[in-house]
Design a protein around this motif. Structure first.
Motif, PDB file in Angstrom:
ATOM      1  N   ALA A 143      13.166  20.431  15.438  1.00  0.00           N
ATOM      2  CA  ALA A 143      13.590  20.914  16.755  1.00  0.00           C
ATOM      3  C   ALA A 143      14.393  19.847  17.493  1.00  0.00           C
ATOM      4  O   ALA A 143      15.429  20.137  18.107  1.00  0.00           O
ATOM      5  CB  ALA A 143      12.374  21.325  17.580  1.00  0.00           C
ATOM      6  N   ALA A 144      13.907  18.596  17.428  1.00  0.00           N
ATOM      7  CA  ALA A 144      14.629  17.504  18.094  1.00  0.00           C
ATOM      8  C   ALA A 144      16.007  17.324  17.461  1.00  0.00           C
ATOM      9  O   ALA A 144      16.995  17.037  18.152  1.00  0.00           O
ATOM     10  CB  ALA A 144      13.829  16.201  18.010  1.00  0.00           C
ATOM     11  N   MET A 145      16.072  17.516  16.129  1.00  0.00           N
ATOM     12  CA  MET A 145      17.352  17.374  15.436  1.00  0.00           C
ATOM     13  C   MET A 145      18.313  18.505  15.821  1.00  0.00           C
ATOM     14  O   MET A 145      19.525  18.296  15.885  1.00  0.00           O
ATOM     15  CB  MET A 145      17.121  17.338  13.928  1.00  0.00           C
ATOM     16  CG  MET A 145      16.398  16.081  13.451  1.00  0.00           C
ATOM     17  SD  MET A 145      17.384  14.559  13.584  1.00  0.00           S
ATOM     18  CE  MET A 145      18.407  14.739  12.121  1.00  0.00           C
ATOM     19  N   ASN A 148      19.463  17.632  19.299  1.00  0.00           N
ATOM     20  CA  ASN A 148      20.332  16.465  19.210  1.00  0.00           C
ATOM     21  C   ASN A 148      21.701  16.852  18.647  1.00  0.00           C
ATOM     22  O   ASN A 148      22.725  16.335  19.076  1.00  0.00           O
ATOM     23  CB  ASN A 148      19.680  15.400  18.325  1.00  0.00           C
ATOM     24  CG  ASN A 148      20.420  14.072  18.371  1.00  0.00           C
ATOM     25  OD1 ASN A 148      20.675  13.544  19.444  1.00  0.00           O
ATOM     26  ND2 ASN A 148      20.799  13.563  17.212  1.00  0.00           N
ATOM     27  N   LEU A 240      21.184  20.117   8.536  1.00  0.00           N
ATOM     28  CA  LEU A 240      20.903  19.126   9.586  1.00  0.00           C
ATOM     29  C   LEU A 240      20.333  17.833   8.993  1.00  0.00           C
ATOM     30  O   LEU A 240      19.888  16.949   9.731  1.00  0.00           O
ATOM     31  CB  LEU A 240      19.930  19.712  10.614  1.00  0.00           C
ATOM     32  CG  LEU A 240      20.516  20.819  11.504  1.00  0.00           C
ATOM     33  CD1 LEU A 240      19.410  21.580  12.210  1.00  0.00           C
ATOM     34  CD2 LEU A 240      21.477  20.213  12.532  1.00  0.00           C
ATOM     35  N   ASP A 241      20.328  17.737   7.666  1.00  0.00           N
ATOM     36  CA  ASP A 241      19.857  16.516   6.977  1.00  0.00           C
ATOM     37  C   ASP A 241      18.436  16.133   7.381  1.00  0.00           C
ATOM     38  O   ASP A 241      18.119  14.948   7.511  1.00  0.00           O
ATOM     39  CB  ASP A 241      20.790  15.325   7.275  1.00  0.00           C
ATOM     40  CG  ASP A 241      22.171  15.526   6.676  1.00  0.00           C
ATOM     41  OD1 ASP A 241      22.257  16.105   5.580  1.00  0.00           O
ATOM     42  OD2 ASP A 241      23.160  15.120   7.314  1.00  0.00           O
ATOM     43  N   GLY A 244      14.456  16.194   4.141  1.00  0.00           N
ATOM     44  CA  GLY A 244      13.851  15.053   3.445  1.00  0.00           C
ATOM     45  C   GLY A 244      12.800  14.375   4.305  1.00  0.00           C
ATOM     46  O   GLY A 244      11.665  14.150   3.876  1.00  0.00           O
TER      47      GLY A 244
ATOM     48  N   ASN B 172      11.337  11.392  19.416  1.00  0.00           N
ATOM     49  CA  ASN B 172      12.475  11.097  20.287  1.00  0.00           C
ATOM     50  C   ASN B 172      13.179  12.414  20.573  1.00  0.00           C
ATOM     51  O   ASN B 172      13.880  12.941  19.711  1.00  0.00           O
ATOM     52  CB  ASN B 172      13.456  10.143  19.603  1.00  0.00           C
ATOM     53  CG  ASN B 172      12.966   8.721  19.582  1.00  0.00           C
ATOM     54  OD1 ASN B 172      11.775   8.468  19.777  1.00  0.00           O
ATOM     55  ND2 ASN B 172      13.872   7.786  19.345  1.00  0.00           N
ATOM     56  N   ASP B 173      12.988  12.959  21.755  1.00  0.00           N
ATOM     57  CA  ASP B 173      13.493  14.313  22.005  1.00  0.00           C
ATOM     58  C   ASP B 173      13.928  14.429  23.461  1.00  0.00           C
ATOM     59  O   ASP B 173      13.188  14.913  24.315  1.00  0.00           O
ATOM     60  CB  ASP B 173      12.387  15.323  21.658  1.00  0.00           C
ATOM     61  CG  ASP B 173      12.913  16.742  21.553  1.00  0.00           C
ATOM     62  OD1 ASP B 173      14.049  16.995  22.007  1.00  0.00           O
ATOM     63  OD2 ASP B 173      12.185  17.596  21.021  1.00  0.00           O
ATOM     64  N   ARG B 174      15.168  14.020  23.713  1.00  0.00           N
ATOM     65  CA  ARG B 174      15.662  13.959  25.089  1.00  0.00           C
ATOM     66  C   ARG B 174      15.623  15.316  25.788  1.00  0.00           C
ATOM     67  O   ARG B 174      15.472  15.369  27.006  1.00  0.00           O
ATOM     68  CB  ARG B 174      17.110  13.433  25.105  1.00  0.00           C
ATOM     69  CG  ARG B 174      18.132  14.372  24.533  1.00  0.00           C
ATOM     70  CD  ARG B 174      19.560  13.920  24.819  1.00  0.00           C
ATOM     71  NE  ARG B 174      19.877  12.645  24.183  1.00  0.00           N
ATOM     72  CZ  ARG B 174      20.081  12.481  22.878  1.00  0.00           C
ATOM     73  NH1 ARG B 174      19.983  13.521  22.046  1.00  0.00           N
ATOM     74  NH2 ARG B 174      20.383  11.300  22.378  1.00  0.00           N
ATOM     75  N   LEU B 544      17.586  10.827  20.307  1.00  0.00           N
ATOM     76  CA  LEU B 544      18.083  10.489  18.970  1.00  0.00           C
ATOM     77  C   LEU B 544      19.555  10.126  19.075  1.00  0.00           C
ATOM     78  O   LEU B 544      20.257  10.622  19.957  1.00  0.00           O
ATOM     79  CB  LEU B 544      17.922  11.677  18.022  1.00  0.00           C
ATOM     80  CG  LEU B 544      16.494  12.060  17.645  1.00  0.00           C
ATOM     81  CD1 LEU B 544      16.470  13.406  16.932  1.00  0.00           C
ATOM     82  CD2 LEU B 544      15.863  10.991  16.761  1.00  0.00           C
ATOM     83  N   THR B 551      17.778  11.310   9.083  1.00  0.00           N
ATOM     84  CA  THR B 551      18.742  11.893   8.147  1.00  0.00           C
ATOM     85  C   THR B 551      18.787  11.114   6.829  1.00  0.00           C
ATOM     86  O   THR B 551      19.292  11.622   5.835  1.00  0.00           O
ATOM     87  CB  THR B 551      20.168  11.908   8.737  1.00  0.00           C
ATOM     88  OG1 THR B 551      20.576  10.557   9.018  1.00  0.00           O
ATOM     89  CG2 THR B 551      20.212  12.722  10.021  1.00  0.00           C
ATOM     90  N   ILE B 553      15.911   9.444   5.569  1.00  0.00           N
ATOM     91  CA  ILE B 553      14.575   9.382   4.968  1.00  0.00           C
ATOM     92  C   ILE B 553      14.399  10.579   4.044  1.00  0.00           C
ATOM     93  O   ILE B 553      14.691  11.710   4.411  1.00  0.00           O
ATOM     94  CB  ILE B 553      13.485   9.373   6.067  1.00  0.00           C
ATOM     95  CG1 ILE B 553      13.633   8.117   6.937  1.00  0.00           C
ATOM     96  CG2 ILE B 553      12.098   9.469   5.459  1.00  0.00           C
ATOM     97  CD1 ILE B 553      12.749   8.117   8.182  1.00  0.00           C
ATOM     98  N   ASP B 554      13.942  10.324   2.835  1.00  0.00           N
ATOM     99  CA  ASP B 554      13.771  11.419   1.874  1.00  0.00           C
ATOM    100  C   ASP B 554      12.841  10.931   0.767  1.00  0.00           C
ATOM    101  O   ASP B 554      12.355   9.798   0.804  1.00  0.00           O
ATOM    102  CB  ASP B 554      15.137  11.829   1.295  1.00  0.00           C
ATOM    103  CG  ASP B 554      15.173  13.293   0.855  1.00  0.00           C
ATOM    104  OD1 ASP B 554      14.099  13.857   0.516  1.00  0.00           O
ATOM    105  OD2 ASP B 554      16.268  13.870   0.842  1.00  0.00           O
TER     106      ASP B 554
END
Lengths: 565, 565
Positions: A143-145, A148, A240-241, A244, B172-174, B544, B551, B553-554
């Motif tokens: 959701a944050a992504m 963002n 949205l990557d 992962g 982190n979610d503005r 973010l 993006t 991290i996997d």
């Protein structure tokens, strides 16, 4: 002397060291990880390592259409697991992890009850090993992504009005159902309307429950659709990557949790997807492991057989490739009486006086629901066993009526007093289940994946629910067309309807006929792997009542928890 | 050959069984609970049970005012802990649990770096044992109870415009900074504006970090003020009957976590309160336990000595009653050069070329900050040791300047190469700290609890920050008066100001003089136990960036985590 409370009984339990429980299951020590003293996690390597172990009989526990009070399905699941031991069999129980929101709200915990409980109940009901929180984190990261992405320029061209991905918390918090985010200055994000669901309703939870392993989970999460572009194209977590990192956040949560019952029967606790908009079943991986750990795996599906069992068969077993050997239908005198339509049962209020009086005719009057649910099990080629979950105030004459109805339908039937008596009270039930499971399994899916979405919906509606047909709103029609176009047509169906009736109208009891299923809207959980038509008001974020359970939960002077039930 | 990445070094670590680490600490086995293979929790019973064990020397690690990149305080803390072992001493390290939001955002993890790391870093950085999530749950339960109270009729007469309790997520979610909740129908709650902070900023986190035990935590949580009545009276969590359930949700989170460094030095990881609006220190209970587990307890405080160390002395030690024996001030060549005012350092951008060139004069030009921070340690009666955290590109001439400044101030000083060399690189530092800790402790609090709030604020501003005085906005004056009236006047002060300057203006480097501290607003964390004046823009929910860490991290093909740093 009053019957002791669940918490009192649980406190008196003699727990075995959890590594001994895991050892009795035949789980390899190198795959086990302790979480505190009384819980372990088991790595998914167990699926491959135990492939040559004998396969357990696979027993589903479902129910007739319940009253708002529930009919003791978890308690029966636990009691049956304990009952097998009294017959000299090794059984493992598989259940969902309860959602903490309702535990702190109105409902109390979900560890079973009486002498058929999973212990320690306070661990089961609160946090456990943090799987629910990991789902919350993975969901909210996405959701944050999404927000963002909007803030950073919206390169993918997401339509702000077509973002379907909300946020989640494991809390009953009605104020978060509908919110506006991104207020403040430009640096505080893009303003739009959205909301929070309870974590159990997260598609991430459903994906975790349906996955077969970490690589599969990675793919499922990548397929999650967060919204649509202005051109109507789906936008995924992969684009949205984020899939992962979500998988990394879930790498411990994917491992089932091992606990035990009051009688030291092993229990696999794993995942807690919502029963209305998701499958309401515990995880595929827990069942795949549990099937190699004893003579019987007793697994539970939420709500009545039209809901949980249908999804167990057509979604969960479709994924796992496993065929159930028997299905238990939990029935209670009060539920059958309620299906007569003569009584109104409201959660939190005392039962009507005349419902508690001896009246076999009222039980008879509610028989249609039991008959239809037996039929629903049988149409999947599975042997049904009716479990009469006995309550202290029941009359033998009333149990006799249930027995008679079941036998007329050719189903096995047993009275079970596991609540009062533990496993010893479930021996008759365990015997009936063992017999049913000996029959050759003729399990069959209700529909092929390749059928068009509308055909699948209509098959469930007419065959399982007894509807005359299905009516679609214009929006639902557009959505179905879009999903077929987007390549989601192969997904199975998870019908979102009330669990208080076989129909979509909670006031219609028994086995209603002569009605049409109204599909108001259709959504797709592409990552979890199902399409869900919305047939009625589906609440995905509960609220708190005037006197929430949280107000009674505390620590006593010795630091012991009080008020948790 | 390139220097290996933190993750590569961490992968190569030879971990000891965590129960052996706990055993070496002398912790009783019956108080230990494993969480997975490499982490244990220790019950608070250890505080009483170890009361007769010899007390360790208590060593604080603080720093000069850092650049936006940070000056390696955690790395030095870990390295120093490792260094003591090379001298034949037993040391335990105490650090905060990192917040997951920044780990998935821009910052990367917080496990130290190079050959001075806490391992397994992926456990430390993600979830750990779920303490952070338990704080989120307890915090948001109270928020749900507040909004439910409004929905159910607002019997306590809360002023909807004076509700100060927000919600939290470890993300982190503005977009969640400023939101409107309770939209929809009447059943969906009361409409009002509020927002989310990151979990590290939760008062529950601060209370957990400052508590001395479960009963004390229960009281602190009960004292939390969620808002004010229309008559201006504070309304508490106790009045909402929620403090008991919150405590129950935190009964595992209150136990410190045991991990280890790359060289098997024991590490207590516990709590992660924000460094700007809260104490930025790990927990009191972890330190109380750690002080009985070896010869030295090395504990870290966030940000520069004007921030973290001042709060460590005047808030944390006030609660614990423990006196520190020495304080390390981490200094780097680049930070001293930055304090010359000649360079602009921006996170995520390469360092200026001329900052990297050999130039002892630039180091000299930044000396004022180091001098003032040494003074700030000494005014609390504690022996300062300057740790020159050596970077590969440093020049000996520049280290010599730092050494000279420290010695002029009468402080011990040592160069430490723990990043490149592990504990062996920190031996000189460990020797200096051991000497400093042998001096008789003359620890003293900067102000008595009984002083009026304004006097406390002015004492910190003038003595620690070097301000000429304090100016209060009209709102701040009203709030201070209200807090004194409400009985919060005895609380210590946690100044919320930038960490990038000793002053409240991040652009003022060195040791600014001739300025006045502007207090814009004053808030009270009554449950945690401090009043915090706001001196500048305090962001309590990060956002973010354009390319979040998430993006990258996997999991790789072997299921190993990649992209985490």
């Amino acid at each position: 002397m009053a019957f002791p409370s669940d918490l009192e009984i649980a406190r008196g339990a003699k727990l075995k060291p959890i590594q001994d429980i895991a050892g009795e299951m035949g789980l390899p020590a190198h795959l086990l990880e302790p979480y505190g003293r009384d819980v372990m996690k088991v790595g998914l390597g167990a699926i491959d390592e135990l492939v040559d172990a004998p396969r357990a009989k696979y027993v589903l526990v479902s129910a007739i259409t319940p009253t708002p009070l529930g009919e003791g399905k978890t308690t029966t699941t636990v009691g049956l697991g304990q009952g097998f031991k009294h017959l000299g069999h090794r059984a493992t129980v598989a259940i969902r992890q309860p959602s903490m929101g309702p535990t702190l709200g109105i409902k109390g915990g979900a560890a079973g009850g009486g002498y058929s409980q999973v212990v320690p109940m306070e661990l089961l009901n609160l946090h456990l090993t943090g799987d629910m929180h990991a789902v919350t984190a993975a969901h909210n990261l996405l959701a944050a992504m999404v927000d963002n992405h909007l803030h950073q320029g919206n390169a993918l061209g997401l339509d702000v009005g077509e973002i379907t991905w909300r946020r989640v918390l494991d809390m009953n918090d009605r104020s978060l159902r509908n919110i506006v985010v991104g207020l403040g200055a430009k640096a505080d994000g893009v303003t739009r309307q959205t909301g929070f669901d309870i974590t159990a309703a997260s598609e991430v939870m459903a994906a975790l429950a349906l996955t077969t392993g970490l690589a599969d989970l990675r793919e499922r999460l990548g397929r999650i659709v967060v919204g649509y572009t202005t051109g109507g194209e789906p936008v995924t977590a992969e684009q949205l990557d984020t899939a992962g990192a979500m998988t990394v956040l879930l790498r411990e949560a994917i491992k089932p949790n091992i606990m035990q019952t009051l009688e030291n029967t092993p229990v696999l606790v794993h995942c807690g997807p919502f029963g209305n908009i998701a499958t309401g079943n515990s995880s595929v991986v827990a069942d795949l492991i549990g099937l190699r750990t004893g003579d019987y795996l007793v697994t539970e599906a939420g709500f009545g057989a039209d809901m949980g069992a249908e999804r167990f068969f057509n979604i969960k077993c479709r994924v796992s490739g496993e065929a159930p050997d028997a299905a238990v239908l939990v029935a209670t005198v009060r539920a059958l009486k309620a299906h007569s339509g003569k009584f109104r049962i409201v959660a939190g209020r005392p039962l009507p006086e005349d419902l508690l009086a001896e009246n076999p005719d009222d039980v008879h009057a509610g028989a249609a629901n039991l008959r239809k649910q037996i039929e629903n099990i049988r149409m999947h080629g599975v042997s049904p066993v009716v479990a009469i979950n006995a309550f202290p105030g029941d009359f033998a004459s009333e149990h006799a009526v249930i027995r008679e109805i079941a036998e007329e339908m050719g189903a096995r039937v047993a009275v079970s007093t596991h609540f009062s008596d533990g496993g010893a009270g479930a021996v008759e039930l365990a015997e009936a289940v063992a017999e049913a499971a000996e029959e050759k399994s003729e399990f069959q899916l209700l529909y092929p994946s390749s059928a068009p979405l509308r055909e699948k919906i209509e098959t469930i509606a007419t065959r399982v629910y007894g509807a005359d047909g299905v009516s679609y709103s214009p929006a639902a029609r557009r959505q179905l067309d879009r999903f077929e176009r987007n390549g989601f047509g192969e997904l199975p169906i998870c019908m979102a309807k009330t669990h208080l009736s076989i129909s979509s109208d909670p006031s219609l009891l028994g086995a209603p006929t002569g009605w049409t299923l109204p599909v108001r809207e259709v959504r797709a959980s592409v990552g979890a792997g199902f399409v869900y038509p919305i047939c009625g008001d589906m609440r995905t974020m509960p609220g708190l009542g005037a006197s929430p359970a949280a107000t009674r939960i505390d620590l006593d002077a010795d630091g012991e928890i009080v008020g948790l039930s």
